[in-house]
Design an enzyme around this catalytic site. Structure first.
Site, PDB file in Angstrom:
ATOM      1  N   SER A 196       0.835  -1.209   0.000  1.00 27.89           N
ATOM      2  CA  SER A 196       0.000   0.000   0.000  1.00 27.89           C
ATOM      3  C   SER A 196       0.868   1.256   0.000  1.00 27.89           C
ATOM      4  O   SER A 196       1.679   1.429  -0.902  1.00 27.89           O
ATOM      5  CB  SER A 196      -0.951  -0.051   1.204  1.00 27.89           C
ATOM      6  OG  SER A 196      -1.956   0.924   1.108  1.00 27.89           O
ATOM      7  N   ASP A 350      -9.828  -3.585  -5.554  1.00 31.75           N
ATOM      8  CA  ASP A 350      -8.969  -2.613  -4.886  1.00 31.75           C
ATOM      9  C   ASP A 350      -8.883  -1.358  -5.740  1.00 31.75           C
ATOM     10  O   ASP A 350      -8.614  -1.449  -6.945  1.00 31.75           O
ATOM     11  CB  ASP A 350      -7.577  -3.222  -4.692  1.00 31.75           C
ATOM     12  CG  ASP A 350      -6.587  -2.288  -4.005  1.00 31.75           C
ATOM     13  OD1 ASP A 350      -6.994  -1.208  -3.534  1.00 31.75           O
ATOM     14  OD2 ASP A 350      -5.400  -2.655  -3.952  1.00 31.75           O
ATOM     15  N   HIS A 380      -8.148  -4.726  -0.957  1.00 27.40           N
ATOM     16  CA  HIS A 380      -6.970  -4.030  -0.459  1.00 27.40           C
ATOM     17  C   HIS A 380      -6.660  -4.444   0.982  1.00 27.40           C
ATOM     18  O   HIS A 380      -7.528  -4.414   1.846  1.00 27.40           O
ATOM     19  CB  HIS A 380      -7.181  -2.511  -0.522  1.00 27.40           C
ATOM     20  CG  HIS A 380      -5.931  -1.742  -0.230  1.00 27.40           C
ATOM     21  ND1 HIS A 380      -4.959  -1.536  -1.180  1.00 27.40           N
ATOM     22  CD2 HIS A 380      -5.466  -1.150   0.912  1.00 27.40           C
ATOM     23  CE1 HIS A 380      -3.973  -0.840  -0.658  1.00 27.40           C
ATOM     24  NE2 HIS A 380      -4.246  -0.606   0.615  1.00 27.40           N
TER      25      HIS A 380
END
Length: 410
Positions: A196, A350, A380
């Site tokens: 991320s 995501d 995600h």
């Protein structure tokens, strides 16, 4: 006295009931406004995780209004609360690389030569996340790939804005490259990794080191559902997954604004795209365009969005978002073609999926070897839950094993 006591008991009960209703109401509102597509793995488990995160956020807001602590502080405490048991296969040590706290995971088994080393940057939108939240992933990578893992505790926003987190990651990485042999690591086998926001940092650090004299070259980079650009929040994946937990479209923009400005007053402006001048938009179109997304990733619906005029005042406040230090997808070809072998993990559900797909194309167009693993039922953050007992997601575990296999191939 009896009447007063009864009154106080009723008052406390009423306040607790109101508190509970407020929390449940807030959770229900966010629950009702989220979307979990039928293709997501174990949707009920994702609902529970999402509700838990919302509940922590709501409680944090109440505590902030009571001047007990800030919402962010409370959510950090909740997210850091998981403690893992003893690890028999690894030596685990907390120390500092220069001024930056790190946690080092070293396999106990002897090695015939220098091991691989992995510098890992945790996710959390530059606001949350820590060494503690990603302890399970780092232990697994170190144990299963027999590599030395260095998990970096970089400073967080909004207290520490850009470039503080990036500087911390760069300082820790360069220190490790300079002292790798002290930890039994071959400095020509060092990998930079992150998930991320940490994936964004990993990409940025990899780019910043390609021309750094006096340092060994980075062997590879591992980018796990990375956020790689803050220019276009209307790509297909942003439209398709705008309300899929655990990262909504608005939250992605909120986090990047916390990172660069420490607040989010320009949220709607950057979601619309009025922070990007026409000349920059034209320059980046060859790299950042829905046209570069394979057609199979647009089948769930995508509508091109009309370009809005640039607001010069907004641009000047957040122009760093258009730089490669916040949007590594936009780095010049002269830098990209020098990057190391890369592993990219993306998830279908995501908002950041297309950032990974676009970077994959950029790297391959510049002759960089890319190993890509797409989790078709993933959302995600799914890898973080690979070992959460009854809240685990098998595809997250498979994704982590694919990363381990990539590491072993180096």
């Amino acid at each position: 006295m009896g009447f007063l006591h009864a009154f106080l008991v009723l008052l406390v009960a009423a306040l607790l009931a109101a508190f509970l209703l407020l929390v449940l109401g807030s959770i229900y509102f966010d629950y009702a406004n989220s979307e979990i597509p039928p293709g997501v793995e174990h949707p009920a488990r994702l609902r529970i995780i999402h509700a838990t995160l919302i509940g922590a956020s709501v409680l944090g807001r109440i505590l902030e209004n009571l001047h007990i602590c800030t919402q962010i502080q409370f959510v950090r405490i909740v997210r850091n609360s998981r403690k893992l048991g003893k690890e028999n296969a690894l030596f685990i040590k907390d120390t500092k690389f220069k001024h930056v706290p790190v946690r080092i995971y070293q396999p106990k088994t002897p090695s015939a030569g220098g091991r691989r080393g992995i510098v890992f940057f945790h996710g959390g939108g530059w606001v949350f996340g820590s060494i503690q939240t990603h302890e399970n992933i780092c232990r697994y990578l170190a144990r299963e790939s027999e590599s030395v893992v260095v998990s970096v505790e970089y400073r967080l926003a909004p207290e520490h804005k850009y470039p503080a987190p990036l500087n911390d990651c760069l300082a820790a990485t360069t220190h490790f490259l300079e002292t790798a042999e002290d930890y039994g690591v071959d400095n020509t086998r060092v990998i930079i990794a992150g998930d991320s926001a940490g994936g964004c940092m990993a990409a940025c650090i990899s780019q910043s080191l390609v021309n750094r004299p006096g340092l060994a070259k980075v062997r590879a980079q591992i980018l796990i559902y990375p956020g790689l650009q803050a220019v276009d929040f209307n790509l297909p994946s942003y439209q398709q997954n705008h309300a899929v937990p655990i990262l909504f479209r608005e939250r992605a923009a909120f986090y990047i604004l916390q990172h660069v400005t420490g607040e989010a007053s320009l949220l709607e402006d950057i979601l619309e795209g009025c922070h990007v001048p026409v000349d920059l938009r034209l320059k980046y179109k060859k790299w950042l365009s829905a046209e570069n997304i394979p057609s199979e990733f647009k089948t769930r619906g995508y509508k091109p969005v009309a370009t809005v005029p640039c607001d010069d005042e907004v641009y000047n406040k957040v122009k760093v978002l258009s730089s490669s230090e916040c949007s590594p997808l936009l780095a010049d070809d002269a830098i990209v073609l020098l990057l190391p072998e890369t592993c990219i993990v993306t998830c279908e559900y995501d908002v950041l999926r297309d950032d990974g797909l676009l970077y994959k194309k950029r790297l391959e167009d510049n002759g960089i070897a890319v190993t890509w693993y797409h989790i078709e039922s993933g959302f995600h953050g799914i890898l973080t839950f690979f070992d959460r007992d009854w809240l685990n997601f098998p595809s997250g575990k498979r994704g982590l094993d694919k990363i381990v296999n990539f590491i072993k191939s180096l």
